[in-house]
Design a protein around this motif. Structure first.
Motif, mmCIF file in Angstrom:
data_model
loop_
_atom_site.group_PDB
_atom_site.id
_atom_site.type_symbol
_atom_site.label_atom_id
_atom_site.label_comp_id
_atom_site.label_asym_id
_atom_site.label_seq_id
_atom_site.Cartn_x
_atom_site.Cartn_y
_atom_site.Cartn_z
ATOM 1 N N TYR A 198 -15.231 -0.491 -0.007
ATOM 2 C CA TYR A 198 -14.033 -0.563 0.893
ATOM 3 C C TYR A 198 -12.616 -0.989 -0.007
ATOM 4 N N SER A 199 -11.773 -0.169 -0.304
ATOM 5 C CA SER A 199 -10.540 -0.317 -0.695
ATOM 6 C C SER A 199 -10.594 -0.675 -2.169
ATOM 7 N N ARG B 135 -13.690 -3.940 -5.538
ATOM 8 C CA ARG B 135 -13.889 -3.301 -4.162
ATOM 9 C C ARG B 135 -14.739 -4.184 -3.407
ATOM 10 N N LYS C 193 0.905 -1.366 -0.068
ATOM 11 C CA LYS C 193 -0.277 0.038 -0.003
ATOM 12 C C LYS C 193 0.888 1.255 0.133
ATOM 13 N N ASN D 293 -10.752 2.738 6.603
ATOM 14 C CA ASN D 293 -10.306 3.990 5.631
ATOM 15 C C ASN D 293 -10.587 3.418 4.314
ATOM 16 N N TYR D 294 -10.153 4.234 3.235
ATOM 17 C CA TYR D 294 -10.382 4.278 1.726
ATOM 18 C C TYR D 294 -11.768 3.721 1.287
#
Length: 429
Positions: A321-322, A285, A260, A306-307
């Protein structure tokens, strides 16, 4: 002239040495063997193996983990104890914070009034999710009364007060995602490598984790009061397997973090050569939930992850998410989401740079019961924002994009202008 050249050379060497030192920075792991000294932790006596104590098992496991990590040039290992002594909880957390550690791993053994209880579980810092693990929280937190320093540091904390709960949520959210990642990797190794039974990863208000300024986990390696599991914990074979599973989880954790951040990837001990992972055709995702309610990025409903990318379609908000096109990272992201509490999370594939045949994406910049005034920051910044009223709410949108990637780029441009908590909206025609 000579002096000037010397100064230039000296400055160059200083920059070079600083860069070299920075590039050589090791990943610092603090290993904490639970209990110790006069605090025996959980303990039981058995006719065949005698009395076993938690403090001895945790120290044996931690020293094994440490020896493996110390052979890896990427890591620096710090121990809260290497002998049979009792560092206070304050000493343990202060050591980790002073060392600017990247990771804190506390190893424990479990115990229960129910003799049938067995299995592993890992805890990360956070508000209690339910009442099923009150025994663990009480037993681990009661240690503060063994040390005067701990009484002063932790004794006045009241988990029931609104102020303490707010402070706890703010503190834990910063490191929750990374802590959950490591916890998931540990429990996954216990199940898949050691064929153990996992009770899962839980958020819990534990004092030894609460004061840490880095991702932290507390690992309960099994139940000392369970006849079979206690023998496994006390055996050389059991301690070897547990320590190797935790070691492998730490290595895989650093790899995921490095991917990351773009940093150097940690290396494991030599393994058979594996085929290089091939990127997938789609981006993936993780869909956390769908809701008619719009949540801002710091809302507790998102559980500190987050993300997060909210997408709105047909009046419904979907929270993803992500994003990744690597299968291994996708699976880790699913595990992280589920450990955070999104038990029904699953991966959704998105074709990269796919343009909508009919319709477009736009950015929802404001939603509320009140109409924005002409002097508002949003309307002053975005002269072409469009307004719509639906079911008593005002919606303001801005711009058009043909693909999701273009919409994300536009969203980031708005964030740079100071317009935050926007949502990408898909308009179908």
């Amino acid at each position: 002239m000579y002096t000037r050249k010397f100064k230039i050379i000296l400055a160059f060497l200083l920059i070079l040495s600083t860069h070299f030192a920075y590039s050589q920075k090791k990943f610092t792991v603090v290993l904490d063997a639970g209990h110790g000294g006069s605090d025996h932790g959980a303990n039981r006596s058995y006719s065949d193996i005698g009395r076993i104590a938690e403090k001895d098992i945790t120290l044996a496991i931690v020293l094994k983990i440490g020896r493996m990590l110390e052979k890896n040039k990427d890591f620096k290992v710090i121990y809260t104890r290497k002998i049979d002594e009792f560092p206070s909880l304050s000493d343990r957390t202060n050591l980790a914070n002073r060392s600017k550690a990247d990771l804190f791993v506390s190893v424990h053994c479990n115990s229960s009034q129910r003799p049938t209880a067995y299995g592993t579980e890992t805890f990360v810092q956070g508000p209690d999710q339910n009442d099923t693990n009150l025994e663990v929280a009480k037993r681990e937190n009661d240690v503060i009364y063994l040390d005067e320093k701990d009484k002063q540091t932790f004794g006045t904390y009241d988990a029931r007060s609104p102020e303490s709960l707010i402070a706890l949520k703010l503190q834990q959210s910063k490191y929750l995602e990374s802590s959950l990642l490591l916890g998931g990797l540990v429990e996954n190794n216990f199940v898949n490598k050691d064929k153990r039974s996992s009770r899962g990863v839980w958020q819990k208000n534990l004092h030894v984790l609460r004061m840490n300024a880095m991702p932290s986990v507390l690992i309960e390696t099994g139940f000392i009061n369970h006849p079979e599991e206690s023998h496994y914990l006390a055996s050389e074979k059991g301690q070897d397997e547990i320590s190797e599973s935790i070691y492998d989880a730490i290595i895989d954790y650093k790899k995921a973090i490095d991917r990351k951040s773009g940093g150097p990837v940690a290396t494991k001990k030599p393994e058979p050569e594996k085929k290089e992972e091939v990127p997938l055709k789609n981006d993936f995702r993780i869909l956390l939930m769908t809701s008619a309610i719009k949540y801002n990025e710091d809302d507790p409903a998102l559980k500190g992850l987050n993300y997060i990318l909210p997408l709105k379609e047909n009046g419904i908000y979907k929270y993803y998410y992500s994003v990744t096109n690597m299968a291994s990272i996708r699976d880790i992201n699913i595990k992280t989401a589920k450990d955070a509490g999104f038990r029904n999370a699953y991966a959704v594939g998105f074709m990269p740079n796919q343009k909508l045949n009919t319709g477009y994406y736009t950015i929802e910049v404001y939603t509320g019961k009140d109409k924005l005034s002409a002097n508002s920051f949003i309307l002053q910044t975005l002269k072409d924002a469009e307004r719509e009223k639906n079911n008593g709410l005002f919606y303001y949108t801005y711009g058009k994009a043909a693909s999701l990637e273009d919409a994300v780029k536009l969203q980031k441009e708005l964030e740079a202008k100071g317009i935050k908590n926007t949502v990408i909206q898909k308009i179908n025609k």
